[in-house]
Enzyme design. Sequence first.
Site, PDB file in Angstrom:
ATOM      1  N   GLU A 458       0.805  -1.229   0.000  1.00 54.84           N
ATOM      2  CA  GLU A 458       0.000   0.000   0.000  1.00 54.84           C
ATOM      3  C   GLU A 458       0.837   1.279   0.000  1.00 54.84           C
ATOM      4  O   GLU A 458       0.672   2.142   0.864  1.00 54.84           O
ATOM      5  CB  GLU A 458      -0.959   0.003   1.197  1.00 54.84           C
ATOM      6  CG  GLU A 458      -2.054  -1.036   1.082  1.00 54.84           C
ATOM      7  CD  GLU A 458      -3.063  -0.976   2.223  1.00 54.84           C
ATOM      8  OE1 GLU A 458      -2.827  -0.197   3.181  1.00 54.84           O
ATOM      9  OE2 GLU A 458      -4.072  -1.688   2.154  1.00 54.84           O
ATOM     10  N   GLU A 532      -4.492  -8.921   0.833  1.00 54.71           N
ATOM     11  CA  GLU A 532      -4.962  -8.531   2.171  1.00 54.71           C
ATOM     12  C   GLU A 532      -6.476  -8.452   2.143  1.00 54.71           C
ATOM     13  O   GLU A 532      -7.052  -7.762   1.291  1.00 54.71           O
ATOM     14  CB  GLU A 532      -4.344  -7.201   2.587  1.00 54.71           C
ATOM     15  CG  GLU A 532      -4.644  -6.798   4.022  1.00 54.71           C
ATOM     16  CD  GLU A 532      -3.844  -5.553   4.416  1.00 54.71           C
ATOM     17  OE1 GLU A 532      -2.620  -5.528   4.142  1.00 54.71           O
ATOM     18  OE2 GLU A 532      -4.442  -4.610   4.968  1.00 54.71           O
TER      19      GLU A 532
END
Length: 835
Positions: A458, A532
């Site tokens: 991210e 995720e």
Amino acid sequence: MIEMNRRDLLRGAAAVGLQSLVTRRALALAMAEASVPQAEYGFAAVAPRERLLLDFDWRFALGHACDPARDLGYGANLEELSKTVGFDFATAKFDDSRWRSLDLPHDWAVELPFVHDEALQSHGYKPLGRNYPETSVGWYRRGFDIPAGDLGRRIVLEFDGAFRSALVFLNGSLMGRHDSGYTPFRFDISDFVNYGGRNIVVVRVDATSGEGWFYEGAGIYRHVWLTKTEALHLGAWETHVRTDVKPDAAVLSLATIVENQGTAAADATVRWKILDAHGRTIATARSGPQSVTPAGNAAFKARARLESPTLWSPETPYLYSAVVTVESGGRAQDAERVAFGVRTIAFDAGRGFFLNGKSVKIKGTCNHQDHAGVGVALPDGLQRYRLSVLRDMGSNAVRTSHNMPTPEWVGACERMGMMMMCETRRMSSTADGLADLEIMIKRYRNSPAIILWSMGNEEWALQNSPEGAHIVASMVRRAHELDPTRPCTAAVNGSYEGGVSSFLDIEGFNYNLGAIDAYHRSHPRQRLVGSETASTICTRGIYETDPLRNWVSAYDVNHTAWSELAEEWWKFYAAREYLPGGFAWTGFDYRGEPTPYGWPSINSQFGIVDTCGFSKDNFFYYKSWWGREPVLHLFPHWNWAQRFGEPVSVWVHTNLEEIELFLNGRSQGRRKVQPLTHLEWQVKYEPGVIEARGMKDGAVVMTARRETTGAPATIRLSCDRDEIAADGEAIAIVRVEVVDGAGRVVPTADNLIKFAISGEGTLLGVGNGDPNCHEPDKQPMRSVFNGLAQLIVQASRNPGALVIEAYAEQFPGPELPRTRLTITTRKSPLRPAVA
């Protein structure tokens, strides 16, 4: 006083409850791994090489990040900062008698008090950083002897990891600096050693700057080693074994690099011996002679063949090893043993993931590296325990969020059958960033457990940018050069077009269930993985959300704005053949990132288990649909004195066919089980017993009960084993339960329990899984949270008995009688270590 041993615990197992049995089953799995020495993980020394553990008998003191006078005078002026010799604190004349004695691994951050400073929120409110100079620097110091006979050998000081910015000094000289808190580092100290005499090593660790947005700890939190080789030796982490699996055999491509730090050229030959899991030689190979120039190196390659190999998988985690020996002048100069496995992996854009040619769903979890009581300084046995908890849930994969993992975590995965997505800390193509990636891949590329390399997580500023595309292209290119056998991914969120995603072999999806099908339709050839998922939030043992207490209901009904429920994400992934599976955030609760509440919460509530490894109820949803055993889990508890006559939501997680629920013998209805879901009833509370009867083919095959308990009456201590090795490293994980007069865990108990540890062992830490608990992790006391707490003890190096006593005084709660648990510490071989 109540005396307890394992026989008593087995007799009382029926009263312990399913959750306790789950943890014990996990601990039993870990016991099978207890005898595996750390040196066996990946690269092991073979004579004439020596690799000595340097964990014991260190001295420690806090320094100061701003005041040189409180930091051993280091950095008092520019001259001091620029010099490389003359550091008196790293010489024998320095007096460290007032410093604290300790063994490694060590995390001083976990010892610090919690501070209500919102700038510290993501790191768990521990006082580290530029605003806390008095607690952000630590000094470690140790003396050791080097025999005179070692003169001429290469002496290397190796650190598996220190957080962070480590300066290493030896005998008054600066050896070097290493900034990353997650990668191993090493210094050749041969020219600075006092042969035949005393040597002093000093390490200054500066945790002023962090690397992540989660609890990262502080200190030398991984192992330290002293390695001795001849001048002609194998390069560090340069040996690798690649397997090409055929229908009835496996062809091994063997490669290593030999380095020559001598003053003359050396003619070298490399011999390979392939061993099976029992240590039997099953194949050999030889790399032809080469001349290795002084201060130079040479690459050696060979091939070998294994007939009818046993393939590595989560069900059969079979490991081979290669003993690699460098010979010159008619004798062995250096040798090491490298563990490896034989297996195939394939990701397909339309059909998902294949292991050894068979379709396998990745049932994974993401995990940070901290645990209750010890922070990030996990002893080896605790790594195996944590993995056992996840395996018992039915999980078959882990993601190392968000950094290079410890060798012990990787080794446990390859020995216990857990696949891994191995992630580097920095998404960067700078020299340092690529060096971090390179050392991770070299260190672990022989592990059959690893199925994916992750380039990062991210990185919002890079994800959709041209810079991100260039950076990841460089990273992926280097990863493929070092290891062409595994694909590269990254944990991407928000944008999947261009940027970082342009050069990934496999697109990682963080959450965003609503975008996945559309992305697959528009990119039908792009392979995907759920990098995720989930981020379900809940508090263990809590069944009514209470924002005033920072508690979240343990029913699977709560998630953040960006995430999904356990049932939602897994139903989605399980139904789509093209999705190989994914990694739930998170397996364990972890310090820092307190979610969904801030202060006084000091850890996240994303975990499927809490920070101790105690199961939350969602654990049994996953166990029902990930595991292979029959499951019947009934909740909540049945202590609702203030809710008489009110409806209580009763849930069941099960993989049986049909469930009938009873309240005090009266049926509340029978329900059929739909795959990948749960069952739910509304039951008006009255004290007594709720019971679920699970059926298959119309017959009752399992039952689960929840009984209204009495008041706390005593403390029950249970342990994963009766004895542990007296080696200074082995641990025992003690479960602390407050029970009523009938031996039932009181599910709402919050008694403060005090402990006394005596005999051959020490207390490492305590915990209870309460996300809001500010009690110290290193003191011999802990409140139970909803009836449970955990104690971690470590054996000394002397055989005998380790005695744990637990009791509760009348204030602040009712007095509970003293309970004792005795663990035998048996005489055991010690790992080779520096005296």
